[in-house]
Scaffold this active site. Sequence first.
Site, PDB file in Angstrom:
ATOM      1  CG  ASP A 189     -12.470 -35.224  43.563  1.00  0.00           C
ATOM      2  OD1 ASP A 189     -13.084 -35.629  42.556  1.00  0.00           O
ATOM      3  OD2 ASP A 189     -12.164 -34.035  43.723  1.00  0.00           O
ATOM      4  CD  GLU A 245     -12.192 -27.260  49.835  1.00  0.00           C
ATOM      5  OE1 GLU A 245     -11.804 -26.347  49.072  1.00  0.00           O
ATOM      6  OE2 GLU A 245     -13.370 -27.670  49.828  1.00  0.00           O
ATOM      7  CG  ASN A 277     -11.927 -22.889  47.639  1.00  0.00           C
ATOM      8  OD1 ASN A 277     -11.658 -23.511  46.616  1.00  0.00           O
ATOM      9  ND2 ASN A 277     -12.325 -23.488  48.756  1.00  0.00           N
ATOM     10  CG  HIS A 325     -11.399 -26.727  45.545  1.00  0.00           C
ATOM     11  ND1 HIS A 325     -12.562 -26.672  46.275  1.00  0.00           N
ATOM     12  CD2 HIS A 325     -11.779 -27.117  44.289  1.00  0.00           C
ATOM     13  CE1 HIS A 325     -13.576 -27.014  45.499  1.00  0.00           C
ATOM     14  NE2 HIS A 325     -13.133 -27.279  44.293  1.00  0.00           N
TER      15      HIS A 325
HETATM   16  C1  F6R Z   1     -13.966 -32.470  40.701  1.00  0.00           C
HETATM   17  C2  F6R Z   1     -13.024 -31.699  41.498  1.00  0.00           C
HETATM   18  C3  F6R Z   1     -13.234 -30.254  41.830  1.00  0.00           C
HETATM   19  C4  F6R Z   1     -13.858 -29.445  40.703  1.00  0.00           C
HETATM   20  C5  F6R Z   1     -14.063 -27.994  41.132  1.00  0.00           C
HETATM   21  C6  F6R Z   1     -14.774 -27.187  40.059  1.00  0.00           C
HETATM   22  O1  F6R Z   1     -13.498 -33.785  40.516  1.00  0.00           O
HETATM   23  O2  F6R Z   1     -12.077 -32.253  41.904  1.00  0.00           O
HETATM   24  O3  F6R Z   1     -11.998 -29.698  42.191  1.00  0.00           O
HETATM   25  O4  F6R Z   1     -13.022 -29.500  39.580  1.00  0.00           O
HETATM   26  O5  F6R Z   1     -14.799 -27.945  42.314  1.00  0.00           O
HETATM   27  O6  F6R Z   1     -16.066 -27.694  39.900  1.00  0.00           O
HETATM   28  P1  F6R Z   1     -17.014 -27.160  38.725  1.00  0.00           P
HETATM   29  O7  F6R Z   1     -16.406 -27.618  37.456  1.00  0.00           O
HETATM   30  O8  F6R Z   1     -18.331 -27.861  38.995  1.00  0.00           O
HETATM   31  O9  F6R Z   1     -17.079 -25.699  38.856  1.00  0.00           O
END
Ligand code: F6R
Length: 250
Positions: free
Chosen positions: A71, A147, A140, A142
């Site tokens: 992303d 989401e 959550n 995701h």
């Molecule tokens: C990042 C992504 C997100 C993260 C998730 C966890 O490319 O796609 O889904 O993997 O938000 O983020 P952290 O590792 O910062 O807790």
Amino acid sequence: MSGNIKLEICDHADGVARQAAAALAGVIRSRSETVLGLATGSTPEATYAELARMHRDEGLGFAGVTSFNLDEYWGLGGDHDQSYRHFMTDRLFRHVDILPWNTHVLNGRARFPELECRSFEDRILSAGGVDLWLLGIGGNGHIAFNEPGSPVDSRTRLVSLTQETIDANSDGRFFSDAAEVPRCALSAGIGTIREARSIVLLATGDKKADAVAAAVEGPFTEDCPASLLQDHPDCTFIIDAGAASKLASR
Ligand code: F6R
């Protein structure tokens, strides 16, 4: 559904990084050309540091690697210090011998987002599909910026971030103020991710424990996007004791 998700539980986060780097290195070494899917965020940072060390000390080569990132924030160019292109360059790409033109991060300032997303999917297909996609998980549930409520067959597209995700990313680790966090992102879809031949999801810390338990032991539901990995034939969660702490079956 109690699905096929395999679990590797490590005592600490540094064990997660070592196991994850070993999994990626195994795929890289097993073929002359490898297609990796990569994630950003705090969780994989130590894994990237370990891969950089393996490149430096053990000769792990990235010249045959093509990468696709999950992303990118909508509105941020690759030169912005909070862009995911910048993150990947800083944490991994500049430390290894990956060829810059083989690194694909969605362009958050593309003039036509739909074209950018379609081209991203086309580039994955042209590369022969993703061998291993590395993921993190949101509190959550995701995956990427899919989401809760994202369809199981969703493709790469422009999405809105939930307030929970905006708050999680403005706790000082990345942005220091929620007002600075872009409200939208380009994100690989759940369908895009599910097509990878193997998936490795990382989670560390008890803040992720509820999401991990819901993904592994809860129902197969769009309410918890990571649960939509349950029927994948080769999906492993590498997690630490904190992230595993709400699993009934551990
Ligand atoms: C990042 C992504 C997100 C993260 C998730 C966890 O490319 O796609 O889904 O993997 O938000 O983020 P952290 O590792 O910062 O807790």
